[in-house]
Design an enzyme around this catalytic site. Structure first.
Site, PDB file in Angstrom:
ATOM      1  N   ASP A   1      -8.781  18.170 -15.030  1.00 16.75           N
ATOM      2  CA  ASP A   1      -8.860  16.895 -15.438  1.00 16.75           C
ATOM      3  C   ASP A   1      -8.642  16.829 -16.912  1.00 16.75           C
ATOM      4  OD1 ASP A   1     -10.006  14.368 -16.462  1.00 16.75           O
ATOM      5  OD2 ASP A   1     -11.781  14.592 -15.042  1.00 16.75           O
TER       6      ASP A   1
ATOM      7  N   ARG B   1       0.929  -1.269  -0.118  1.00 20.12           N
ATOM      8  CA  ARG B   1       0.080  -0.115   0.062  1.00 20.12           C
ATOM      9  C   ARG B   1       0.859   1.134   0.055  1.00 20.12           C
ATOM     10  NH1 ARG B   1      -1.506   1.948   4.407  1.00 20.12           N
ATOM     11  NH2 ARG B   1      -1.886  -0.473   5.256  1.00 20.12           N
TER      12      ARG B   1
ATOM     13  N   LYS C   1      -8.943   5.586 -19.413  1.00 20.72           N
ATOM     14  CA  LYS C   1      -9.267   5.770 -20.775  1.00 20.72           C
ATOM     15  C   LYS C   1      -7.922   6.077 -21.560  1.00 20.72           C
ATOM     16  CE  LYS C   1     -13.277   6.622 -18.587  1.00 20.72           C
ATOM     17  NZ  LYS C   1     -13.519   7.594 -17.943  1.00 20.72           N
TER      18      LYS C   1
ATOM     19  N   TYR D   1     -17.396  16.163 -15.766  1.00 17.93           N
ATOM     20  CA  TYR D   1     -17.793  14.764 -15.808  1.00 17.93           C
ATOM     21  C   TYR D   1     -18.746  14.546 -14.460  1.00 17.93           C
ATOM     22  CZ  TYR D   1     -16.914   9.785 -15.137  1.00 17.93           C
ATOM     23  OH  TYR D   1     -17.133   8.379 -15.143  1.00 17.93           O
TER      24      TYR D   1
END
Ligand SMILES: *Cc1c(COP(=O)(O)O)cnc(C)c1O
Length: 389
Positions: free
Chosen positions: A181, A55, A206, A108
């Site tokens: 973004d 982590r 994406k 978005y």
């Protein structure tokens, strides 16, 4: 890993080489996937290469974070389990209860939902504004308690272009953090940090991943106190990119430059073809000189990207029929993969904002133009439009 500094290399070289030094024990050109949750210590606290537990850090994640920073021109890249996990970590690092976020009225949907419904519960307020009206943005930023300006360009699904440099200027005048973004453009086309933004976020799901086979997200920024706070969120809340996901994303990034070249060429040709089609009322693509954001896009992007939307002259039923009649373009959410996808925003990506001021017209169809043979894509769209006209 063995590598030299790629800071002076060109974009495509950095995409292939940054963070990708060959494995020194075997010479493997492609660094292995470190599919390990923990790392053996040489005596208590004697970490090898700084790795302790998956982590807090993993070499495969480091390699992704290194290339992301190199491509966006930031000093620090941080990779997360999804785009929204990345956004959430950034917002928690940057904001406190009572703070206000100004974001585009076409941000978005998931970003708006995160800010409104998750961070809203913890006292973070927001204002949506048309980022094309700089005076409206300036007024929104002047409201007491505003700490962050959230920009997304090109926007979804109407491909609105916002002027990053101008917005960064307004944001800094107001003393707020400017976040972009950059999912729709990718760093192959647009690098917001170089235009004055403070932070870039991505859904690496994406274009960066590029093959529709992985969910991921990233924050890229300059080093400093905020970077440390985002890194602390990543470590302490734990929405990290897993090794396999990081490796797949790195593999996708190697071809980012050539993919975006082909995505853009195909989308430009399709946009030009659809402009004159009798079934199409309007084409939304920043590469068309008739697009209201064309000049700004030409200034801040090196190409115009693979996303475009069309409005069907005959309305909602025609739009639905079109979206359901293509064969090469597959009907699915998401974007940015090598395969072409078609979507009906008002019932798919934007279903949650139906009936609100943020709703998308019902005659809009969105295309994520892939890198297949252009003639096949055009033939597919034309046969599907024959069903509606
Ligand atoms: C998909 C997307 C996101 C969210 O990313 P996930 O990886 O799905 O969490 C954020 N912003 C934009 C512009 C997107 O397209």
């Amino acid at each position: 890993m063995t590598d030299h500094d790629h800071a002076a290399d060109g974009f495509a070289t950095r995409a292939i080489r940054s963070g990708q030094g060959f494995d020194p024990t075997t010479g493997a050109v492609v660094p292995p996937i470190y599919q390990s949750s923990t790392f053996v210590q040489e005596g208590i606290g004697g970490l090898r290469g700084g790795y302790e537990y998956g982590r807090s850090g993993n070499p495969t994640r480091t390699s992704l974070e290194t290339v992301l920073a190199a491509l966006e021109g930031g000093e620090r890249g941080l990779a997360f389990a999804s785009g929204l996990a990345a956004e959430d970590a950034l917002l928690r690092a940057a904001l406190r209860p009572g703070d206000r976020v100004v974001l585009g009225d076409d941000a978005y949907g998931g970003t708006h939902r995160l800010i409104e419904r998750i961070h809203g519960e913890w006292g973070v307020r927001n204002t949506t504004v048309d980022l094309g009206y700089l005076e409206a943005v300036r007024a929104a930023l002047s409201v007491e308690g505003t700490r962050l300006l959230w920009v997304e360009t090109p926007s979804n699904p109407l491909m609105k272009i916002s002027d990053i440099a101008a917005l960064a200027g307004l944001g800094h005048e107001a003393g707020v953090l400017v976040v972009v973004d950059n999912t729709f453009a990718s760093p192959a086309l647009q690098q917001p940090l170089s235009l004055g933004a403070d932070v870039v976020v991505h859904s690496t799901t994406k274009y960066l991943g590029g093959h529709s086979d992985v969910i991921g997200g990233a924050v890229v920024l300059h080093d400093g106190e905020l970077a440390e706070r985002v890194a602390f969120q990543q470590f302490a809340a734990g929405a990290v990119a897993a090794p396999m996901e990081a490796w797949l994303t790195v593999r996708g990034i190697k071809t980012l430059d050539v993919r975006l070249q082909r995505h853009s060429e195909n989308a430009q040709a399709i946009a030009e073809r659809l402009v004159g089609h009798p079934a199409i009322e309007r084409v939304y693509y920043p590469g068309l000189p008739s697009h209201p954001g064309h000049d700004v896009a030409a200034r801040q992007m090196s190409r115009f990207g693979g996303m475009l939307s069309v409005a069907l002259r005959a309305g909602a039923d025609a739009a639905r029929a079109f979206a359901e009649s293509t064969r090469v373009f597959q009907l699915a959410e998401s974007l940015g993969g090598v395969e072409s996808l078609i979507g009906y925003p008002s019932e798919m990506t934007h279903a949650s904002v139906r009936g609100t001021a943020l709703e998308v017209p019902e005659n809009i169809v969105r295309l994520s133009v892939g890198i297949e043979s252009l003639e096949d894509l055009i033939a597919d769209l034309e046969q599907a439009l024959d069903h509606v006209s």
